[in-house]
Design an enzyme around this catalytic site. Structure first.
Site, short mmCIF file in Angstrom:
data_model
loop_
_atom_site.label_atom_id
_atom_site.label_comp_id
_atom_site.label_asym_id
_atom_site.label_seq_id
_atom_site.Cartn_x
_atom_site.Cartn_y
_atom_site.Cartn_z
N GLY A 160 0.84 -1.21 0.00
CA GLY A 160 0.00 0.00 0.00
C GLY A 160 0.87 1.25 0.00
N GLN A 209 -2.19 7.01 1.58
CA GLN A 209 -1.92 8.20 2.41
C GLN A 209 -0.72 7.99 3.32
OE1 GLN A 209 -4.65 9.13 5.58
NE2 GLN A 209 -4.01 11.27 5.69
N TYR A 265 -15.25 -1.72 8.94
CA TYR A 265 -13.86 -1.31 9.14
C TYR A 265 -13.41 -1.69 10.56
CZ TYR A 265 -9.84 1.90 9.40
OH TYR A 265 -8.59 2.43 9.56
N1 SER Z 1 -8.95 7.50 9.38
C1 SER Z 1 -9.69 6.26 9.40
C2 SER Z 1 -11.06 6.46 8.90
O1 SER Z 1 -11.58 7.53 9.09
C3 SER Z 1 -9.75 5.71 10.77
O2 SER Z 1 -8.64 4.96 11.06
O3 SER Z 1 -11.63 5.57 8.37
#
Ligand code: SER
Length: 319
Positions: free
Chosen positions: A8, A12, A143
């Site tokens: 990756g 970012q 997530y």
């Molecule tokens: N920055 C991530 C998100 O907002 C959280 O780890 O999904």
């Protein structure tokens, strides 16, 4: 840590972490792993090796580890929280099946592995203020489910097979090289881009919603310092709370208006992101990371804002 695979590498975090590790280990192979459609370009491509590294292809990962004698893998492949809600099966495939492939390769070939967790690993029942290192998690987003499972599976490979897995729970990360894609905390990056370009910002997160945030240089430092820490000092492994600052959109707007008094922001709250944000901590307790491997952030909101604005002005050629 000398020969490193960053999976990756064009994302970012990866785009900056790969360059940082290349700077720290000029003698080593620091491989920029990427997937089709996200090829490295510019300095990232020119400053070291690059290889196709799809986490869903175990043979491809094993071949890279052999070719470059990789000793450490940074696994940054993930769909962020809002995108993962739209594509939960793909998020599971990348985050869980991908992780299993990486851990198996690491077990066979003796690599250390860093797979970040997140504030997203917490849920509505988690204490939101001074969130302890060890506490109830039970996230409700895909997530978050994958991040808790990442922590558990990484610890499992450490306890069962001795694979050197370590990780942090990243706050929302604010940076100026590569934009994040589809996270709940992205607003805190995009607001700076809007301010510097003289645009109004439409904020998808409601006033009064506090979340942990961190400037990218501190996040990179955390990842490298943890992987280089003395293992005999580590009581925890997957994954450490790390914190730097906590704010809501109003505090961030006020800070930016110190530089751009005419900056305008209005709210169009996105219910998906807002529900996720409401379930995450306001502010984590990072005392275990401080005690076990010397974590301490460098940037607060003032220092970050000054640097973000200077870097973005340079990036866009604004005087
Ligand atoms: N920055 C991530 C998100 O907002 C959280 O780890 O999904």
């Amino acid at each position: 840590m000398k020969n490193v695979l960053v999976i990756g590498s064009t994302g970012q975090i990866g785009s900056e972490l790969t360059m940082k590790i290349r700077g720290l280990h000029p003698e080593g192979n620091v491989v920029a792993g990427y997937i089709p459609g996200a090829e490295p370009k510019g300095i990232l491509l020119e400053s070291g090796p690059a290889e196709l590294a799809d986490v869903r292809n175990a043979a491809q990962l094993a071949a890279i580890v052999d070719k470059y004698h990789i000793d450490t893998i940074y696994n940054l492949a993930a769909l962020l929280s809002a995108v993962a809600e739209r594509k939960p099966l793909l998020a599971w495939d990348i985050q869980m099946n991908g992780l299993l492939n990486i851990l198996e390769v690491a077990r066979e070939k003796g690599c250390a592995v860093f797979t970040p967790s997140s504030i997203g690993s917490f849920g509505p029942e988690t204490p939101h203020v001074d969130t302890p290192q060890d506490t109830i998690q039970r996230p409700r987003s895909m997530y978050g489910v994958t991040k808790v499972a990442t922590e558990l599976l990484s610890d499992y490979y450490f306890h069962k097979y001795g694979v050197d897995t370590r990780a942090v729970r990243f706050p929302g990360l604010i940076s100026n090289v590569t934009l994040p894609g589809g996270g709940t905390t992205d607003y805190a990056v995009e607001i700076y881009y809007a301010a510097v370009k003289g645009e109004e910002f439409v904020c998808p997160i409601a006033a009064g919603t506090y979340m942990d945030m961190m400037y990218m240089p501190d996040a990179l430092k955390a990842a490298v310092d943890l992987m280089e820490a003395d293992p005999s000092k580590l009581i925890h492994r997957n994954a450490f709370n790390i914190a730097a600052m906590s704010f809501d959109p109003e505090i961030l707007r006020a800070k930016i208006q110190e530089y751009y008094p005419d900056f305008k922001m209005r709210y169009e709250v996105d219910p998906v992101r807002q529900a996720i944000a409401d379930s995450w901590p306001d502010k984590m307790d990072d005392s275990c990371a401080r005690a076990e491997w010397g974590w301490a952030p460098t940037y607060g909101l003032d220092e970050m804002t000054r640097d973000m604005i200077a870097c973005l002005k340079k990036k866009f050629g604004i005087a």
